[in-house]
Design a protein around this motif. Structure first.
Motif, PDB file in Angstrom:
ATOM      1  N   GLU A  78     -17.564 -67.388  32.458  1.00  0.00           N
ATOM      2  CA  GLU A  78     -17.581 -67.067  33.957  1.00  0.00           C
ATOM      3  C   GLU A  78     -16.686 -67.742  34.717  1.00  0.00           C
ATOM      4  OE1 GLU A  78     -21.205 -65.984  37.171  1.00  0.00           O
ATOM      5  OE2 GLU A  78     -21.562 -66.929  35.260  1.00  0.00           O
ATOM      6  N   ILE A  79     -16.026 -66.929  35.615  1.00  0.00           N
ATOM      7  CA  ILE A  79     -15.126 -67.402  36.500  1.00  0.00           C
ATOM      8  C   ILE A  79     -15.592 -67.272  37.950  1.00  0.00           C
ATOM      9  CG2 ILE A  79     -12.799 -67.557  37.103  1.00  0.00           C
ATOM     10  CD1 ILE A  79     -12.008 -65.972  34.452  1.00  0.00           C
ATOM     11  N   HIS A  80     -15.426 -68.489  38.610  1.00  0.00           N
ATOM     12  CA  HIS A  80     -16.087 -68.471  40.221  1.00  0.00           C
ATOM     13  C   HIS A  80     -14.805 -68.508  41.094  1.00  0.00           C
ATOM     14  CE1 HIS A  80     -20.250 -68.687  38.991  1.00  0.00           C
ATOM     15  NE2 HIS A  80     -19.717 -69.813  38.010  1.00  0.00           N
ATOM     16  N   GLY A  81     -14.647 -67.894  41.985  1.00  0.00           N
ATOM     17  CA  GLY A  81     -13.753 -68.041  43.127  1.00  0.00           C
ATOM     18  C   GLY A  81     -14.470 -69.138  44.275  1.00  0.00           C
ATOM     19  N   LEU A  82     -13.472 -69.821  44.896  1.00  0.00           N
ATOM     20  CA  LEU A  82     -14.078 -70.774  45.972  1.00  0.00           C
ATOM     21  C   LEU A  82     -13.774 -70.046  47.321  1.00  0.00           C
ATOM     22  CD1 LEU A  82     -12.122 -73.895  44.700  1.00  0.00           C
ATOM     23  CD2 LEU A  82     -14.495 -73.170  44.068  1.00  0.00           C
ATOM     24  N   GLY A  83     -15.143 -70.117  47.984  1.00  0.00           N
ATOM     25  CA  GLY A  83     -14.904 -69.918  49.360  1.00  0.00           C
ATOM     26  C   GLY A  83     -15.626 -68.305  49.528  1.00  0.00           C
ATOM     27  N   GLU A  84     -16.006 -67.999  50.487  1.00  0.00           N
ATOM     28  CA  GLU A  84     -16.833 -66.558  51.058  1.00  0.00           C
ATOM     29  C   GLU A  84     -15.876 -65.636  50.923  1.00  0.00           C
ATOM     30  OE1 GLU A  84     -20.101 -64.872  54.285  1.00  0.00           O
ATOM     31  OE2 GLU A  84     -19.107 -66.900  54.551  1.00  0.00           O
ATOM     32  N   VAL A  85     -16.024 -64.306  50.058  1.00  0.00           N
ATOM     33  CA  VAL A  85     -15.459 -63.309  50.299  1.00  0.00           C
ATOM     34  C   VAL A  85     -15.914 -62.099  50.812  1.00  0.00           C
ATOM     35  CG1 VAL A  85     -14.024 -64.026  48.492  1.00  0.00           C
ATOM     36  CG2 VAL A  85     -16.083 -62.740  47.961  1.00  0.00           C
ATOM     37  N   PRO A  86     -15.385 -61.206  51.225  1.00  0.00           N
ATOM     38  CA  PRO A  86     -16.108 -59.859  52.083  1.00  0.00           C
ATOM     39  C   PRO A  86     -16.837 -59.146  50.986  1.00  0.00           C
ATOM     40  CG  PRO A  86     -13.856 -59.214  52.118  1.00  0.00           C
ATOM     41  CD  PRO A  86     -13.963 -60.834  51.770  1.00  0.00           C
ATOM     42  N   ARG A  87     -17.636 -58.269  51.319  1.00  0.00           N
ATOM     43  CA  ARG A  87     -18.437 -57.239  50.477  1.00  0.00           C
ATOM     44  C   ARG A  87     -17.331 -56.577  49.836  1.00  0.00           C
ATOM     45  NH1 ARG A  87     -22.388 -58.941  53.483  1.00  0.00           N
ATOM     46  NH2 ARG A  87     -24.696 -58.413  52.517  1.00  0.00           N
ATOM     47  N   GLY A  88     -17.620 -55.749  48.861  1.00  0.00           N
ATOM     48  CA  GLY A  88     -16.499 -54.780  48.137  1.00  0.00           C
ATOM     49  C   GLY A  88     -15.467 -55.602  47.490  1.00  0.00           C
ATOM     50  N   THR A  89     -15.545 -57.077  47.114  1.00  0.00           N
ATOM     51  CA  THR A  89     -14.346 -57.283  46.542  1.00  0.00           C
ATOM     52  C   THR A  89     -14.255 -57.041  45.111  1.00  0.00           C
ATOM     53  OG1 THR A  89     -14.346 -59.292  48.394  1.00  0.00           O
ATOM     54  CG2 THR A  89     -13.291 -59.705  46.230  1.00  0.00           C
ATOM     55  N   THR A  90     -13.116 -56.894  44.575  1.00  0.00           N
ATOM     56  CA  THR A  90     -12.939 -56.707  43.270  1.00  0.00           C
ATOM     57  C   THR A  90     -12.367 -57.667  42.399  1.00  0.00           C
ATOM     58  OG1 THR A  90     -10.770 -55.489  43.623  1.00  0.00           O
ATOM     59  CG2 THR A  90     -12.951 -54.185  43.756  1.00  0.00           C
ATOM     60  N   CYS A  91     -12.266 -57.562  41.149  1.00  0.00           N
ATOM     61  CA  CYS A  91     -11.709 -58.681  40.235  1.00  0.00           C
ATOM     62  C   CYS A  91     -10.699 -58.022  39.450  1.00  0.00           C
ATOM     63  CB  CYS A  91     -12.736 -59.086  39.200  1.00  0.00           C
ATOM     64  SG  CYS A  91     -14.402 -59.581  40.072  1.00  0.00           S
ATOM     65  N   ARG A  92      -9.519 -58.831  39.320  1.00  0.00           N
ATOM     66  CA  ARG A  92      -8.411 -58.530  38.328  1.00  0.00           C
ATOM     67  C   ARG A  92      -7.843 -59.625  37.635  1.00  0.00           C
ATOM     68  NH1 ARG A  92      -3.020 -56.728  41.676  1.00  0.00           N
ATOM     69  NH2 ARG A  92      -3.190 -59.050  42.233  1.00  0.00           N
ATOM     70  N   LEU A  93      -7.615 -59.212  36.352  1.00  0.00           N
ATOM     71  CA  LEU A  93      -7.172 -60.331  35.365  1.00  0.00           C
ATOM     72  C   LEU A  93      -5.593 -60.931  35.629  1.00  0.00           C
ATOM     73  CD1 LEU A  93      -8.563 -59.189  32.152  1.00  0.00           C
ATOM     74  CD2 LEU A  93      -9.253 -61.196  33.206  1.00  0.00           C
ATOM     75  N   VAL A  94      -5.201 -62.070  35.827  1.00  0.00           N
ATOM     76  CA  VAL A  94      -3.986 -62.328  35.985  1.00  0.00           C
ATOM     77  C   VAL A  94      -3.609 -63.527  34.921  1.00  0.00           C
ATOM     78  CG1 VAL A  94      -3.863 -61.638  38.435  1.00  0.00           C
ATOM     79  CG2 VAL A  94      -4.562 -63.859  37.932  1.00  0.00           C
ATOM     80  N   ASP A  95      -2.488 -64.106  34.714  1.00  0.00           N
ATOM     81  CA  ASP A  95      -1.861 -65.322  34.233  1.00  0.00           C
ATOM     82  C   ASP A  95      -2.861 -65.490  32.813  1.00  0.00           C
ATOM     83  OD1 ASP A  95      -0.547 -65.815  36.331  1.00  0.00           O
ATOM     84  OD2 ASP A  95      -1.720 -66.844  37.254  1.00  0.00           O
ATOM     85  N   LEU A  96      -2.766 -64.398  31.871  1.00  0.00           N
ATOM     86  CA  LEU A  96      -3.483 -64.428  30.550  1.00  0.00           C
ATOM     87  C   LEU A  96      -2.262 -64.934  29.695  1.00  0.00           C
ATOM     88  CD1 LEU A  96      -4.942 -61.194  30.381  1.00  0.00           C
ATOM     89  CD2 LEU A  96      -6.097 -62.998  30.939  1.00  0.00           C
ATOM     90  N   THR A  97      -2.814 -66.182  28.870  1.00  0.00           N
ATOM     91  CA  THR A  97      -1.994 -66.550  27.584  1.00  0.00           C
ATOM     92  C   THR A  97      -2.747 -66.932  26.682  1.00  0.00           C
ATOM     93  OG1 THR A  97      -2.156 -68.897  28.867  1.00  0.00           O
ATOM     94  CG2 THR A  97      -0.376 -67.564  29.380  1.00  0.00           C
ATOM     95  N   ARG A  98      -2.099 -67.004  25.527  1.00  0.00           N
ATOM     96  CA  ARG A  98      -2.916 -67.100  24.163  1.00  0.00           C
ATOM     97  C   ARG A  98      -1.957 -68.055  23.280  1.00  0.00           C
ATOM     98  NH1 ARG A  98      -3.689 -61.797  21.354  1.00  0.00           N
ATOM     99  NH2 ARG A  98      -1.529 -61.995  21.059  1.00  0.00           N
ATOM    100  N   MET A  99      -2.486 -69.082  22.879  1.00  0.00           N
ATOM    101  CA  MET A  99      -1.658 -70.108  22.141  1.00  0.00           C
ATOM    102  C   MET A  99      -2.391 -70.100  20.713  1.00  0.00           C
ATOM    103  SD  MET A  99      -1.538 -72.522  25.271  1.00  0.00           S
ATOM    104  CE  MET A  99      -2.855 -71.820  25.828  1.00  0.00           C
ATOM    105  N   PRO A 100      -1.684 -69.998  19.675  1.00  0.00           N
ATOM    106  CA  PRO A 100      -2.193 -70.213  18.301  1.00  0.00           C
ATOM    107  C   PRO A 100      -2.730 -71.617  18.081  1.00  0.00           C
ATOM    108  CG  PRO A 100      -0.120 -68.639  18.080  1.00  0.00           C
ATOM    109  CD  PRO A 100      -0.253 -69.379  19.468  1.00  0.00           C
ATOM    110  N   THR A 101      -3.667 -72.100  17.529  1.00  0.00           N
ATOM    111  CA  THR A 101      -3.821 -73.250  17.507  1.00  0.00           C
ATOM    112  C   THR A 101      -4.572 -73.733  15.955  1.00  0.00           C
ATOM    113  OG1 THR A 101      -6.350 -73.300  18.268  1.00  0.00           O
ATOM    114  CG2 THR A 101      -4.682 -73.706  19.762  1.00  0.00           C
TER     115      THR A 101
END
Length: 197
Positions: free
Chosen positions: A172-195
């Motif tokens: 679960e990822i939380h944003g900081l601060g109040e946002v208006p109703r109808g706000t949507t979510c979008r994935l950004v800055d995705l990285t995968r590193m083999p470990t």
């Protein structure tokens, strides 16, 4: 014989004895005043400082010249840039087999929920991460929260460490601060590193 002696003179008070005053150890020495040499001392100190500073500058300058002379760069070439040559395999060695390409990291991460907390008005997103590779991997995931016009109003990040091949997890990822109703979510800055292997 008559006793007509003059009366004795009145008693004179005797002066009180006082020892001679000792000079104070903090008092200036008695004697003729000496000329002050403050101006001479300041002049010598400033002159000496300038000589030392000049010597340091000369030393640094000569050291820089010596270092610059020891680092000789090759002359610039006017030929256009070309890719370096790859090593040719020996005739008796087989060529390496092509490896399977790993799936795009975007295929491993999906948003499963995007909700606004009705009490405080903060937005959150649930993301599911499925490791689609054949090796253990760690993920960095960013989410932007966008208002109805598509303007970013908040964002958040999370990470997944050492997720095994074929394994999945929900974060679960939380944003900081109040946002208006109808706000949507979008994935950004995705990285995968083999470990792992």
């Amino acid at each position: 014989m008559s006793d007509n002696f003059p009366p004795p003179p009145p008693e004179q008070p005797q002066p009180e004895y006082r020892p001679a005053a000792q000079p104070s150890p903090w008092a200036a020495p008695a004697g003729p005043p000496q000329k002050q040499r403050t101006g001479l001392i300041v002049t010598l100190a400033v002159g000496g400082g300038l000589i030392v500073a000049g010597a340091v500058v000369a030393l640094v300058h000569s050291a820089m010249d010596a270092v610059q002379d020891s680092i000789a760069l090759p002359p610039r070439s006017d030929t256009p840039y070309s890719e370096p040559y790859g090593e040719e395999p020996y005739a008796d060695e087989p060529a390496p087999e092509p490896t399977a390409t790993a799936p795009d990291v975007k295929e491993d991460v999906t948003i499963t929920a995007c909700t606004r907390d009705p009490q405080i008005g903060w937005q959150s997103a649930k993301v599911k991460v499925v490791n689609g590779t054949s090796t253990t991997a760690s993920y960095h995931i960013g989410v932007e929260f966008l208002d109805k016009d598509g303007t970013k109003v908040a964002d958040g990040v999370t990470g997944v460490v050492d997720l095994g091949p074929g394994k999945s997890v929900v974060e679960e990822i939380h944003g900081l601060g109040e946002v208006p109703r109808g706000t949507t979510c979008r994935l950004v800055d995705l990285t995968r590193m083999p470990t792992g292997d």
